[in-house]
Write a protein that holds these residues in place. Structure first.
Motif, mmCIF file in Angstrom:
data_model
loop_
_atom_site.group_PDB
_atom_site.id
_atom_site.type_symbol
_atom_site.label_atom_id
_atom_site.label_comp_id
_atom_site.label_asym_id
_atom_site.label_seq_id
_atom_site.Cartn_x
_atom_site.Cartn_y
_atom_site.Cartn_z
ATOM 1 N N GLY A 91 -12.671 26.061 52.021
ATOM 2 C CA GLY A 91 -11.415 25.336 52.137
ATOM 3 C C GLY A 91 -11.225 24.675 53.489
ATOM 4 O O GLY A 91 -10.603 23.625 53.595
ATOM 5 N N TRP A 92 -11.766 25.310 54.519
ATOM 6 C CA TRP A 92 -11.652 24.764 55.870
ATOM 7 C C TRP A 92 -12.855 23.894 56.236
ATOM 8 O O TRP A 92 -12.901 23.336 57.322
ATOM 9 C CB TRP A 92 -11.526 25.894 56.886
ATOM 10 N N SER B 46 3.511 29.862 66.594
ATOM 11 C CA SER B 46 2.493 29.989 67.623
ATOM 12 C C SER B 46 1.435 28.910 67.456
ATOM 13 O O SER B 46 1.277 28.333 66.382
ATOM 14 C CB SER B 46 1.823 31.371 67.547
ATOM 15 N N VAL B 47 0.730 28.641 68.540
ATOM 16 C CA VAL B 47 -0.495 27.849 68.433
ATOM 17 C C VAL B 47 -1.557 28.847 67.993
ATOM 18 O O VAL B 47 -1.701 29.919 68.578
ATOM 19 C CB VAL B 47 -0.866 27.196 69.773
ATOM 20 N N SER B 48 -2.263 28.537 66.926
ATOM 21 C CA SER B 48 -3.184 29.529 66.363
ATOM 22 C C SER B 48 -4.638 29.076 66.454
ATOM 23 O O SER B 48 -4.965 27.917 66.216
ATOM 24 C CB SER B 48 -2.817 29.823 64.901
ATOM 25 N N LEU B 49 -5.489 30.030 66.827
ATOM 26 C CA LEU B 49 -6.929 29.809 66.923
ATOM 27 C C LEU B 49 -7.594 30.526 65.760
ATOM 28 O O LEU B 49 -7.318 31.705 65.511
ATOM 29 C CB LEU B 49 -7.476 30.373 68.238
ATOM 30 N N LEU C 179 -4.635 25.101 65.552
ATOM 31 C CA LEU C 179 -3.492 24.520 64.844
ATOM 32 C C LEU C 179 -2.243 24.650 65.694
ATOM 33 O O LEU C 179 -2.068 25.666 66.387
ATOM 34 C CB LEU C 179 -3.269 25.224 63.511
ATOM 35 N N ASP C 180 -1.393 23.636 65.643
ATOM 36 C CA ASP C 180 -0.151 23.708 66.406
ATOM 37 C C ASP C 180 0.861 24.585 65.676
ATOM 38 O O ASP C 180 0.567 25.160 64.620
ATOM 39 C CB ASP C 180 0.409 22.311 66.709
ATOM 40 N N TYR D 86 -4.476 24.197 55.791
ATOM 41 C CA TYR D 86 -5.265 25.251 56.420
ATOM 42 C C TYR D 86 -4.604 26.588 56.137
ATOM 43 O O TYR D 86 -3.744 27.035 56.876
ATOM 44 C CB TYR D 86 -5.384 24.982 57.923
ATOM 45 N N ASP D 87 -4.991 27.190 55.041
ATOM 46 C CA ASP D 87 -4.323 28.392 54.577
ATOM 47 C C ASP D 87 -5.355 29.447 54.214
ATOM 48 O O ASP D 87 -6.497 29.133 53.894
ATOM 49 C CB ASP D 87 -3.471 28.059 53.342
#
Length: 199
Positions: A115-116, A43-46, A126-127, A17-18
């Motif tokens: 890609g996602w 961080s946990v990212s949204l 994502l953690d 996931y980039d």
């Protein structure tokens, strides 16, 4: 004869996931910078995918921003990024009014969306290590347990504050310009001196 071996070390962090997209939100600390994997480290990212000009997409992003602001105020390391398509930049203000989070416009042929495998109003969580922990289409509303999901996936390193005198958390955002937040925890109330060294 001398022989040389070259070893290339790479990290798999956020490999699946980039993206590397320019932040187009003029109210964001990363405005005009490229938001990439280093922004989400620690961080946990949204990551929210939507349409800049559709009302429901804008409402869901606003709700995510409200939850993000609450978590930041509580000192949790979390990031939020909105990703739209550059073909609808004329409606960007629907997402950027009263928000300070990065908003990126994916350019045609929309490689990040592809890609996602993202659809309109998809939320990816994502953690801290870049692993997908939640994916949901939030057309009908943001998850009621979103805050619990985020907090439960923060890496506390099993630190017991009763056993240590303090804990210094990862700064956020990272990278930053010109402001970042350093949060820390103490086992009891005391005066604190924080020194930042520029190496």
């Amino acid at each position: 004869m001398k022989k040389y071996i070259f070893i290339l070390l790479t990290s798999s962090l956020f490999a699946q996931y980039d993206y590397n997209l320019e932040d187009v939100n003029s109210s964001s600390e990363t405005y005009t910078s490229f938001v990439d994997t280093s922004y989400f480290g620690g961080s946990v990212s949204l990551h929210y995918f939507g349409h800049f000009s559709w009302g429901t997409c804008a409402v869901r992003f606003e709700q995510l921003n409200e939850k993000y602001d609450e978590l930041i105020e509580q000192g949790y390391p979390v990031t939020l990024t909105g990703i739209g398509k550059d073909t609808h930049l004329n409606s960007l203000s629907n997402w950027t009014d009263d928000t300070s989070t990065p908003v990126c416009a994916d350019s045609s042929p929309f490689d990040t969306w592809s890609g996602w495998s993202a659809s309109q109003r998809d939320l990816f969580v994502l953690d801290q290590d870049g692993n997908l922990i939640h994916h949901q289409n939030i057309t009908s509303g943001i998850p009621s347990d979103l805050e619990e999901l985020i907090i439960s996936n923060l890496n506390t390193d099993a630190t017991d504050l009763s056993a240590k005198s303090f804990r210094l958390n990862q700064n956020y955002p990272n990278p930053f310009n010109p402001i970042t937040t350093l949060s820390y925890e103490l086992s009891n109330n005391t005066f604190v001196s924080i020194i930042v060294h520029d190496i």
